[in-house]
Design an enzyme around this catalytic site. Sequence first.
Site, PDB file in Angstrom:
ATOM      1  N   CYS A 246      -4.238  -6.368  -5.132  1.00 46.63           N
ATOM      2  CA  CYS A 246      -5.377  -5.576  -4.660  1.00 46.63           C
ATOM      3  C   CYS A 246      -6.602  -5.825  -5.541  1.00 46.63           C
ATOM      4  CB  CYS A 246      -5.009  -4.112  -4.535  1.00 46.63           C
ATOM      5  SG  CYS A 246      -6.021  -3.295  -3.291  1.00 46.63           S
TER       6      CYS A 246
ATOM      7  N   HIS B  17      -0.415  -4.285  -1.173  1.00 47.77           N
ATOM      8  CA  HIS B  17       0.416  -3.847  -2.307  1.00 47.77           C
ATOM      9  C   HIS B  17       1.897  -4.101  -1.997  1.00 47.77           C
ATOM     10  CE1 HIS B  17      -2.594  -1.343  -4.560  1.00 47.77           C
ATOM     11  NE2 HIS B  17      -3.171  -1.342  -3.377  1.00 47.77           N
TER      12      HIS B  17
ATOM     13  N   GLU C  89       4.268  -3.983  -3.895  1.00 44.13           N
ATOM     14  CA  GLU C  89       5.141  -3.128  -4.716  1.00 44.13           C
ATOM     15  C   GLU C  89       5.604  -1.868  -3.983  1.00 44.13           C
ATOM     16  OE1 GLU C  89       1.913  -3.501  -5.106  1.00 44.13           O
ATOM     17  OE2 GLU C  89       0.926  -1.744  -5.977  1.00 44.13           O
TER      18      GLU C  89
HETATM   19  N1  GLN Z   1     -11.051  -0.736  -5.726  1.00 44.03           N
HETATM   20  C1  GLN Z   1     -10.645  -1.772  -4.815  1.00 44.03           C
HETATM   21  C2  GLN Z   1     -10.947  -1.387  -3.382  1.00 44.03           C
HETATM   22  O1  GLN Z   1     -11.107  -0.225  -3.070  1.00 44.03           O
HETATM   23  C3  GLN Z   1      -9.170  -2.102  -4.995  1.00 44.03           C
HETATM   24  C4  GLN Z   1      -8.254  -0.960  -4.723  1.00 44.03           C
HETATM   25  C5  GLN Z   1      -6.848  -1.157  -5.235  1.00 44.03           C
HETATM   26  O2  GLN Z   1      -6.624  -1.953  -6.145  1.00 44.03           O
HETATM   27  N2  GLN Z   1      -5.895  -0.413  -4.707  1.00 44.03           N
HETATM   28  O3  GLN Z   1     -11.024  -2.252  -2.536  1.00 44.03           O
END
Ligand code: GLN
Length: 532
Positions: A382, A508, A510
């Site tokens: 992410c 994600h 995970e």
């Molecule tokens: N802050 C980034 C976004 O909102 C990544 C978010 C995250 O890592 N879950 O796109």
Amino acid sequence: METKYIFVTGGVVSSLGKGIISASLARLLLSRGYKVTIQKYDPYINIDPGTLNPYEHGECYVTVDGHEADLDLGHYERFTNTETTRANNITTGRIYQNVIDKERRGDYLGKTVQIIPHITDEIKRNMLLLGNKNEYDFVITEIGGTVGDIESLPFLESVRQLRWELGKRCVCIHLTYVPYIAAAKELKTKPTQHSVKKLQEVGIQPDILVLRTEHEISASMCRKVALFCNVDPSAVIQSIDVPSIYEVPLTMHKQRLDQIVLEKVGLPSDGEPDLTQWNDFLHRMKNATETVHIGLVGKYVELPDAYKSINESLLQAATYNDRKLDLHYIHSEKLNDSNVAEMLKGLDGIIVAPGFGQRGIEGKFSALKYAREHDIPTFGICLGMQCMVIEFARNVLGYEDANSTEMDVKAKYNVIDLMESQKSISNMGGTMRLGAYDCILKEGSIPAKAYGKTHIRERHRHRFEFNSDYREAFERAGMICVGENPETHLVEVIEIPKLRWYVGTQYHPEYNSTVLRPNPLFVDFIRAAINK
Ligand code: GLN
């Protein structure tokens, strides 16, 4: 079979591992062939934990249907191998919101709306919801917080009423703490007695007590607790610290927790749960002799719960590669171009963590530049993936001030940018791109080989995206978009094929890794780290 309801409460102190006990019991019942789900009731007022800082309650977990959930739902999924949804996690805030919405609609027909019966009725309705679908033999409900808290009272009152209404279809388990006083060399059961009294004061008599302890509790001490607390001596179980949370189902089964529950609800308790696969995993975990060294670069590293699902996914992946996991937390705020070689020394692979905001971001770029230039297997998740893109833009494409508009709204090269659909959103809660989305992987790419297929579904939690205006420039320079959303064509996965293993996912992975079904991308990342 009529659904049975098991309620799990906690006393004395928080952080005793109610989630692990609930998940372990679920594992045992599942392994006996029952269909089981677990839900978590959190007494705080937030509608969901999505707006909470990780320092408050650790990681925010995300369900397939896009609910931002308490991290215990992650334990539930990892132990049960079964997906949860927004119905599995309710807060006081959601209960009140529902009741207030009904009041505004006029559903209460002019009545005064009160905690009892309106709030408790709404809690009870929700508690029974998953069971009403005829999909589950058991619904386990974990009540967050500690008995005696003012804020958990409406939940406990609802459990008291349900217990009365459900009769034999209901079991109450209370988890407490038995402290060891080192100076006196003694375990003390008084806090447990007080905690059970507190529960009895609100009208709940626990059927089973689970005593969390760091030292073996003697049989006579268990009998004493049973006597003082009106509980069967055989239903006083101890939960002593074990090296891995994944051993807890075994320690619970050894003390017959599953049999006792089955007896209490009038089901046959003979036979054994089939834990073959589970034991295989534990066997591999315990017998691994070699170690894989992974660095996790993030800004919440002083609080490992902030990265709970990543930690567990790495452990599962290491285990399936027959390795012990040695996880180094590297504080991204302390990392810079001049100390990065020293800080990453001896690591077989690096994970750059998800996150929000500017803090610690420059350290992530330093780590990524070093890893890219030294061909260290690297996994960006992410924000970690977004940082891979920004670092590549700055140092390979020569876009000097490249950035995400999250960090710099005026960046000339906004290689990570807000989606059009996000631009008009002002509410913070529940408004990100959340939940599972389809992704098509490029044939022959690392992820496609790892998953063994090109159509996958993974969970998201972010507002910002790879800016596709730059896609061609990146690909020409060697960073390839190898995963794409089939409907929106948003870039979901990037890779530098020239390197051993340099992959970033906008999703994600995970959140989708369990003991019995580890996430293929984590398994492949660890394999690459070992081969390095
Ligand atoms: N802050 C980034 C976004 O909102 C990544 C978010 C995250 O890592 N879950 O796109």
